[in-house]
Design a protein around this motif. Sequence first.
Motif, mmCIF file in Angstrom:
data_model
loop_
_atom_site.group_PDB
_atom_site.id
_atom_site.type_symbol
_atom_site.label_atom_id
_atom_site.label_comp_id
_atom_site.label_asym_id
_atom_site.label_seq_id
_atom_site.Cartn_x
_atom_site.Cartn_y
_atom_site.Cartn_z
ATOM 1 N N VAL A 45 0.832 -1.203 0.000
ATOM 2 C CA VAL A 45 0.000 0.000 0.000
ATOM 3 C C VAL A 45 0.865 1.252 0.000
ATOM 4 O O VAL A 45 0.621 2.210 -0.758
ATOM 5 C CB VAL A 45 -0.952 -0.010 1.209
ATOM 6 C CG1 VAL A 45 -1.605 1.366 1.401
ATOM 7 C CG2 VAL A 45 -2.035 -1.056 1.025
ATOM 8 N N SER A 46 1.916 1.255 0.815
ATOM 9 C CA SER A 46 2.789 2.431 0.905
ATOM 10 C C SER A 46 3.533 2.672 -0.409
ATOM 11 O O SER A 46 3.574 3.805 -0.925
ATOM 12 C CB SER A 46 3.789 2.252 2.047
ATOM 13 O OG SER A 46 3.119 2.049 3.270
ATOM 14 N N ILE A 47 4.118 1.632 -0.975
ATOM 15 C CA ILE A 47 4.892 1.790 -2.206
ATOM 16 C C ILE A 47 3.988 2.142 -3.381
ATOM 17 O O ILE A 47 4.318 3.016 -4.203
ATOM 18 C CB ILE A 47 5.689 0.509 -2.499
ATOM 19 C CG1 ILE A 47 6.697 0.252 -1.381
ATOM 20 C CG2 ILE A 47 6.402 0.609 -3.837
ATOM 21 C CD1 ILE A 47 7.737 1.333 -1.201
ATOM 22 N N THR A 48 2.853 1.474 -3.485
ATOM 23 C CA THR A 48 1.938 1.770 -4.597
ATOM 24 C C THR A 48 1.426 3.197 -4.516
ATOM 25 O O THR A 48 1.257 3.871 -5.547
ATOM 26 C CB THR A 48 0.751 0.788 -4.583
ATOM 27 O OG1 THR A 48 1.241 -0.555 -4.603
ATOM 28 C CG2 THR A 48 -0.140 0.997 -5.797
ATOM 29 N N ASP A 49 1.193 3.683 -3.311
ATOM 30 C CA ASP A 49 0.739 5.063 -3.144
ATOM 31 C C ASP A 49 1.802 6.059 -3.604
ATOM 32 O O ASP A 49 1.496 7.067 -4.256
ATOM 33 C CB ASP A 49 0.358 5.315 -1.688
ATOM 34 C CG ASP A 49 -0.270 6.681 -1.488
ATOM 35 O OD1 ASP A 49 -1.327 6.940 -2.072
ATOM 36 O OD2 ASP A 49 0.312 7.491 -0.749
#
Length: 373
Positions: free
Chosen positions: A150-154
């Motif tokens: 979630v963090s990287i995709t964001d």
Amino acid sequence: VCGLAVLLNAAWVGYETDWQARNWTFQTPPWFHVMNVTFVAIMLAELAIRISASGYDFFCDQNWKWNWFDIVVVSLQVVDVFMAESGMDTQEGATVRTLRTFRLVRVLRIARIATVFPELHVLISSVVDSLYSLFWVLVLVLGFLYGVSVSITDLVNEHKISVGLEAMENDKGQEILLEYYGTMDRTMLHFYMIISEGIEWIELVEPLSEYVSPWTQLVFVIFVGFQLFALMNVITACFIDNAMKIASKAETQQIVASLCDMLADTHQGEDIDDKAFQRYFEHPSMVKYLEVVGCSVDDPAAVFELIDENGDGKLTEGEFINFCRKLIGNASAMQLARCTAELKHEIQMQSQAIQELLQKRNLFATATTPRLS
């Protein structure tokens, strides 16, 4: 004999599949069908003999899972032979291809011979009983991957929106970002590949650090370090501990079962005295049991005295099996607490007996003193 038939059947399935692959056809010579029918007849006869011998208990005894597994596999073999007889296995279609795939389940029946080899049975039981722990391990790993993804995709989404789709597609380096982190499922897949060594993590961090932020290198270092030195080691330790407990439990059940078989073969339901116990000492099951619990095989009288808790010189089958089960493995905290309580109670009883003897001695001394004077 049944184990040999299962092995030959599994080998035959592999040979038949290899022959079809080499000849580019599902049509086989007639003697292939003869062999399949022969194996089905053997398996059906073996299954019928076991059902007739066990009766209703065949479906609900302690090995009911293996028994139902045999029924399913043999039933699939019958369906496979029926398809070959009717020519359905040479036709096309999704349903027929699915039924044709079922023949591979016959190979799984090789696991049934584990009951013949105790060591193999312990390993298979450990794997099967660890499936519950495996489920929660997967939940933990997927939860960990989900949070990082979630963090990287964001971060990549912010970069995508600021740069634009056309600019990213025209730049080969940034196009890799879309391939690796374009959606959540892609991001989770590639992070899982890092854990399972399906891809080098340097290949994933380079485009991120170059086009998104250099700080993503620190994120990957923390991620890889945590999953490698903490998460995987904890999971491995949990699996090893669980496997050791399962193996110990399986070994206990195996030893107790062998002792029950020994009594069934040599005992007629009467109480076991010291002479009968000495005869059991030469039985292989008893020798193995004594090796496990660490008792000396040179002094059967001492072992019999240890098992005979009430000291009446006789043992029932239930007392013998229950006490033998207690001696296997390390003592639990409850057993130690029970022994401590029994020891305290015995000490109190001995102290009371000593006090009563002292009182009687004093009374006797008081009663006899005037006579002496």
